[in-house]
Design an enzyme around this catalytic site. Structure first.
Site, PDB file in Angstrom:
ATOM      1  N   CYS A 138       0.851  -1.088   0.018  1.00 48.41           N
ATOM      2  CA  CYS A 138       0.069   0.132   0.106  1.00 48.41           C
ATOM      3  C   CYS A 138       0.919   1.212   0.020  1.00 48.41           C
ATOM      4  O   CYS A 138       1.853   1.317   0.603  1.00 48.41           O
ATOM      5  CB  CYS A 138      -0.996   0.127   1.318  1.00 48.41           C
ATOM      6  SG  CYS A 138      -1.994  -1.134   1.153  1.00 48.41           S
ATOM      7  N   SER A 312      23.054 -11.989 -19.370  1.00 55.73           N
ATOM      8  CA  SER A 312      23.759 -12.498 -20.190  1.00 55.73           C
ATOM      9  C   SER A 312      24.107 -11.638 -21.649  1.00 55.73           C
ATOM     10  O   SER A 312      25.013 -11.421 -22.180  1.00 55.73           O
ATOM     11  CB  SER A 312      23.474 -14.114 -20.692  1.00 55.73           C
ATOM     12  OG  SER A 312      22.070 -13.821 -21.233  1.00 55.73           O
ATOM     13  N   CYS A 391      25.333 -25.937 -19.000  1.00 55.99           N
ATOM     14  CA  CYS A 391      24.014 -25.315 -18.778  1.00 55.99           C
ATOM     15  C   CYS A 391      23.204 -26.285 -19.142  1.00 55.99           C
ATOM     16  O   CYS A 391      22.943 -26.784 -20.357  1.00 55.99           O
ATOM     17  CB  CYS A 391      23.826 -23.946 -19.597  1.00 55.99           C
ATOM     18  SG  CYS A 391      22.233 -23.377 -19.505  1.00 55.99           S
ATOM     19  N   ILE A 421      18.821 -17.087 -25.857  1.00 58.13           N
ATOM     20  CA  ILE A 421      20.091 -16.640 -26.082  1.00 58.13           C
ATOM     21  C   ILE A 421      21.102 -17.604 -25.390  1.00 58.13           C
ATOM     22  O   ILE A 421      22.248 -17.669 -25.525  1.00 58.13           O
ATOM     23  CB  ILE A 421      20.668 -15.008 -25.636  1.00 58.13           C
ATOM     24  CG1 ILE A 421      21.860 -14.809 -25.914  1.00 58.13           C
ATOM     25  CG2 ILE A 421      20.073 -14.916 -23.902  1.00 58.13           C
ATOM     26  CD1 ILE A 421      22.113 -13.378 -25.993  1.00 58.13           C
ATOM     27  N   ASN A 422      20.477 -18.137 -24.298  1.00 62.04           N
ATOM     28  CA  ASN A 422      21.279 -19.009 -23.328  1.00 62.04           C
ATOM     29  C   ASN A 422      21.480 -20.486 -24.060  1.00 62.04           C
ATOM     30  O   ASN A 422      20.908 -21.543 -23.607  1.00 62.04           O
ATOM     31  CB  ASN A 422      20.368 -19.352 -22.177  1.00 62.04           C
ATOM     32  CG  ASN A 422      20.491 -18.214 -20.839  1.00 62.04           C
ATOM     33  OD1 ASN A 422      20.638 -17.238 -21.667  1.00 62.04           O
ATOM     34  ND2 ASN A 422      19.865 -18.286 -19.964  1.00 62.04           N
ATOM     35  N   SER A 442      14.878 -13.054 -22.133  1.00 61.60           N
ATOM     36  CA  SER A 442      13.582 -13.368 -21.460  1.00 61.60           C
ATOM     37  C   SER A 442      13.003 -11.653 -21.440  1.00 61.60           C
ATOM     38  O   SER A 442      11.544 -12.024 -21.089  1.00 61.60           O
ATOM     39  CB  SER A 442      14.004 -13.872 -19.908  1.00 61.60           C
ATOM     40  OG  SER A 442      14.976 -13.090 -19.247  1.00 61.60           O
ATOM     41  N   HIS A 541      11.619 -15.004 -12.792  1.00 62.88           N
ATOM     42  CA  HIS A 541      12.300 -15.158 -14.032  1.00 62.88           C
ATOM     43  C   HIS A 541      11.204 -15.883 -14.992  1.00 62.88           C
ATOM     44  O   HIS A 541      10.272 -16.633 -14.594  1.00 62.88           O
ATOM     45  CB  HIS A 541      13.574 -15.947 -13.861  1.00 62.88           C
ATOM     46  CG  HIS A 541      14.454 -15.792 -15.099  1.00 62.88           C
ATOM     47  ND1 HIS A 541      14.292 -16.200 -16.132  1.00 62.88           N
ATOM     48  CD2 HIS A 541      15.504 -14.917 -15.319  1.00 62.88           C
ATOM     49  CE1 HIS A 541      14.942 -16.028 -17.044  1.00 62.88           C
ATOM     50  NE2 HIS A 541      15.917 -15.106 -16.505  1.00 62.88           N
ATOM     51  N   GLU A 543      11.716 -18.011 -16.781  1.00 60.71           N
ATOM     52  CA  GLU A 543      11.827 -19.629 -16.987  1.00 60.71           C
ATOM     53  C   GLU A 543      11.297 -20.470 -16.068  1.00 60.71           C
ATOM     54  O   GLU A 543      11.561 -21.667 -15.901  1.00 60.71           O
ATOM     55  CB  GLU A 543      13.439 -19.993 -17.037  1.00 60.71           C
ATOM     56  CG  GLU A 543      14.227 -19.306 -18.135  1.00 60.71           C
ATOM     57  CD  GLU A 543      15.685 -19.383 -17.920  1.00 60.71           C
ATOM     58  OE1 GLU A 543      16.116 -20.459 -17.381  1.00 60.71           O
ATOM     59  OE2 GLU A 543      16.713 -18.556 -18.482  1.00 60.71           O
ATOM     60  N   CYS A 675      22.982 -22.423  -9.052  1.00 60.47           N
ATOM     61  CA  CYS A 675      23.179 -23.122 -10.347  1.00 60.47           C
ATOM     62  C   CYS A 675      24.750 -23.697  -9.823  1.00 60.47           C
ATOM     63  O   CYS A 675      25.510 -22.856  -9.719  1.00 60.47           O
ATOM     64  CB  CYS A 675      23.441 -22.041 -11.361  1.00 60.47           C
ATOM     65  SG  CYS A 675      24.090 -22.837 -13.045  1.00 60.47           S
TER      66      CYS A 675
END
Length: 754
Positions: A138, A312, A391, A421-422, A442, A541, A543, A675
């Site tokens: 608020c 990235s 990755c 792009i990843n 993203s 995110h 993802e 990660c």
């Protein structure tokens, strides 16, 4: 809503006010949206209820007593019924309240009613004005206290420093005070939005948020009291960091480990700065970096400007700026596709190694008028490990199944492949030879896809490899089909309901690619957020799985959340903190971090800087919460909290410190949303690479991000073909149009591939 809202209301007395319903997002079941209107189901069969004539002097001071309602122009008649009369009491109270406000067509009259109700709110105990009773989200300061009485009924007390907000509080307390817990939990946000109190535009949204946020706080406190009464163990809170102008307080072992590195060893910082200056080395690092490394880098930035921590996409841009500023080497702290992107963009900008046989340090500036590039000095790019830094998303796109997915795309012209792009440069190159390809992030994926459909008739778009992001995009577009054309135009001016409906059958996404980190934000985490953090600001995110996406999108709709890239999340948190500081009142903000926990270093640094730069007596606290999934919890013995174990996470063996004693079950390396690949970028590796530069003895050959010497199936350079989709995205970012070459490739795929 601030205390100036009443003044704004009077200035708008002559303006018209529409009570027609408008669309909004609400969660109907896990992973899905349900579009509803602001008309409450309680009012569908309601006949007109006449309101007594308005008080000619509604702003006259009245005693703050709930028993004085008989003199009110707004009868607030719901409070005259005993909560024990009937099970339908809460719906009936709400029905009467909705009817009262709907009988007033002008916004000024509704505001007058709220101002009068504000005077009826009982006095609030000053001792209850504590952070735990603050209602977040608020604009005004709002406090709410809840108790469960001996008869099992909820008792509420509330107050605010804004008169209009006090009126909101009175209405909600009048409806829900004395109700059974189940009745409190049954009230929906859309039931309150049917009240439609306020002015058009941003002020109205602020008031809608007030109804929602106070209700959510009531329900959160109700659930906690019910669990306590039933003897259920309370949910263990997620670990978090509380940031104030005076310092940082950690809650939980994981947060303590994170906080330790926010104030790095000065010797390590100086050691790094000295070698960076001596050898003119630039550093680009991702937000998900190891907290120890980020702490050192953040401190070193004050002495050496060529250090940049970002998502990235910006990493490669920053590397080019560093090269133009005289950096001879770029060290990349990220996974391998990030160093590949940096190498490719530096090559494109004219900083390729080996071009024209230049020796180390030699500079040759040659203009290439046709390509618009200039070739400058050679700049080396180095990774932080002599092993592969993988990755899960990039690996998914390198699998044969992904190429099969693109083979199907190549047989359905006209087709465009939108690749995240990843992914590896090799993947981008191989894909681009099969199907015309453009990369995305993203933060720009939605605009890229919508523009492509608008620019190329009958287009098929094939997105990959992140299956969660693909599903979220499809779900978002499905919801857009239920929005008005005007609302859709705000998202993209070239689309309407018909165009969105027509594109959905031609939008495809790869079903088997996930990020191991964002996969953790599943049902269990969402359930706990709903239980304990439903009144907090939510960040997610793009993802994350559908349930978390839906939750954050619903929060976004009412200004309490953000869905997007890591940079979008950081910007959102900074904006909300700045707004709190601008209000110049003591405040407490809580943010749930719906992405990799490594983001916290940059967030805390930004928030702490904002709080320190503000000169005022007002105290603002900001809490950053790290969600934890049981999938990431350590299953270890409780013999000792320092008993080191090892677990396999993907292809990496990681040490894990059991967190059983703290109840979080996560550690600095193995737990929470963390990660394991990013954590391969250690401070010792960074120092090793820096000290050996220039690499005259070829010791760092395994660390080098070299230009690809391999070729595509069509005999072309992977480096040259792989960076084309990136450059297409660069063009789109600058012009908001797909480049003509890409459109030509889409419309004439055979000739372009030949």
């Amino acid at each position: 809503m601030d205390s100036s809202s009443a003044t704004m209301a009077f200035r708008a007395a002559s303006s018209s006010f529409s009570s027609s319903s408008s669309t909004l997002f609400s969660i109907s079941k896990p992973g899905l949206f349900k579009v509803q209107t602001q008309k409450s189901h309680f009012v569908k069969t309601l006949k007109c209820i006449q309101s007594p004539p308005p008080d000619p002097n509604p702003l006259k001071s009245r005693p703050r007593s709930a028993g004085s309602s008989s003199s009110s122009p707004f009868s607030c008649s719901a409070v005259t019924f005993s909560p024990l009369q009937t099970n339908e009491l809460v719906p009936y109270k709400l029905q009467r309240l909705v009817a009262e406000f709907r009988s007033l067509p002008e916004p000024i009259e509704r505001v007058k009613r709220l101002l009068h109700c504000a005077g009826l709110l009982p006095q609030f105990d000053d001792s209850s004005r504590v952070d735990s009773n603050r209602v977040m989200g608020c604009t005004a300061q709002v406090w709410l206290e809840a108790n469960l009485d001996e008869g099992g009924r909820m008792r509420f007390a509330a107050d605010s420093d804004s008169e209009i907000t006090r009126g909101f509080c009175y209405c909600l307390v009048a409806i829900l005070d004395g109700a059974a817990p189940e009745e409190v939990l049954a009230v929906k946000t859309e039931d309150l939005e049917a009240l439609n109190v306020g002015l058009p535009g941003g002020v109205q949204r602020s008031r809608v948020n007030t109804w929602h946020n106070v209700l959510i706080s009531m329900q959160k406190k109700t659930r906690a009291l019910m669990a306590e009464r039933e003897g259920k163990p309370p949910f263990e809170p997620f670990p978090s960091l509380v940031v104030t102008a005076d310092g940082i307080h950690a809650k939980g072992s994981y947060a303590e480990a994170q906080a330790r590195y926010l104030f790095p060893d000065e010797f390590k910082v100086q050691q790094l700065v000295n070698v960076l200056k001596e050898k003119r080395i630039g550093i680009v690092a991702h937000f998900y970096m190891d907290p120890e490394v980020q702490g050192v880098l953040t401190a070193a930035q004050k002495q050496w400007p060529h250090i940049h921590i970002s998502d990235s996409l910006v990493m490669a841009d920053s590397a080019v700026k560093m090269a133009k500023s005289g950096c001879k080497f770029i060290t990349v702290l990220g996974v391998d596709f990030m160093s590949e992107n940096v190498r490719a963009i530096l090559d494109q900008a004219g900083f390729a190694e080996g071009r024209g046989g230049l020796a180390y340090g030699q500079v040759s500036v040659v203009s290439d008028m046709k390509s618009g590039l200039y070739w400058g000095k050679q700049v080396g790019v180095y990774r932080m490990s002599n092993e592969r830094i993988g990755c899960s998303l990039a690996d998914a796109a390198s699998a044969p199944a992904y190429m099969s997915y693109l083979q199907a795309a190549s047989k359905a012209p006209p087709s465009l492949h939108v690749v995240y792009i990843n992914t590896a440069l090799e993947t981008k190159a191989f894909a681009h030879e099969l199907v015309p390809t453009i990369t995305c992030t993203s933060s720009n994926v939605v605009q890229t896809i919508l523009k492509a459909f608008a620019q190329v008739p009958d287009l098929h778009v094939w997105y990959g490899p992140d299956s969660y992001m693909g599903a979220n995009i499809v779900e978002l577009f499905q919801q857009m089909t239920k929005m008005t054309d005007e609302e859709i135009a705000e998202v993209h001016p070239e689309h309407n309901r018909d165009s969105i409906k027509s594109l959905l059958p031609r939008l495809h996404y790869y079903p088997d690619g996930t990020c191991v980190v964002h996969h953790l934000f599943g049902h269990e985490v969402v359930e706990k957020i709903n239980e304990m953090y439903s009144d907090a600001f939510l960040t997610a995110h793009f993802e994350v799985p559908g349930e978390m996406f839906s939750l954050a999108m619903e929060a976004k709709r009412r200004g309490m959340g953000v869905v997007g890239s890591t940079q979008n999340i950081l910007d959102f948190i900074k904006q909300r903190v700045q707004e709190a500081l601008d209000r110049n009142v003591s405040d407490y903000l809580q943010f749930v971090l719906g992405t990799e926990s490594g983001m916290v270093t940059s967030i805390v640094a930004a928030v702490h800087s904002l709080l320190n730069s503000y000169q005022s007596g007002a105290k603002v606290k900001v809490e950053i919460v790290f969600p934890v999934s049981s999938d990431s919890m350590t299953r270890a013995s409780s013999n000792s909290s320092l008993d080191l174990k090892s677990i396999k996470f993907g292809d990496v063996m990681l040490p894990v410190i059991p967190g059983v004693a703290s109840g979080e079950g996560c550690s600095i390396h193995g737990g929470c949303a963390s990660c394991p690949y990013m954590k391969m970028n250690s401070l010792s590796s960074l120092l090793k690479v820096c000290h050996h530069l220039p690499d005259e003895s070829n010791i760092l050959t395994p660390y080098k991000a070299e230009r690809f010497k391999l070729q595509t199936p069509n005999g072309k350079s992977i480096a040259d073909i792989g960076r084309e989709p990136i450059l297409h995205m660069r063009h789109f970012q600058a012009s908001k149009e797909l480049p003509k070459k890409l459109v030509n490739d889409i419309l004439h795929p055979r000739s372009s591939r030949r």
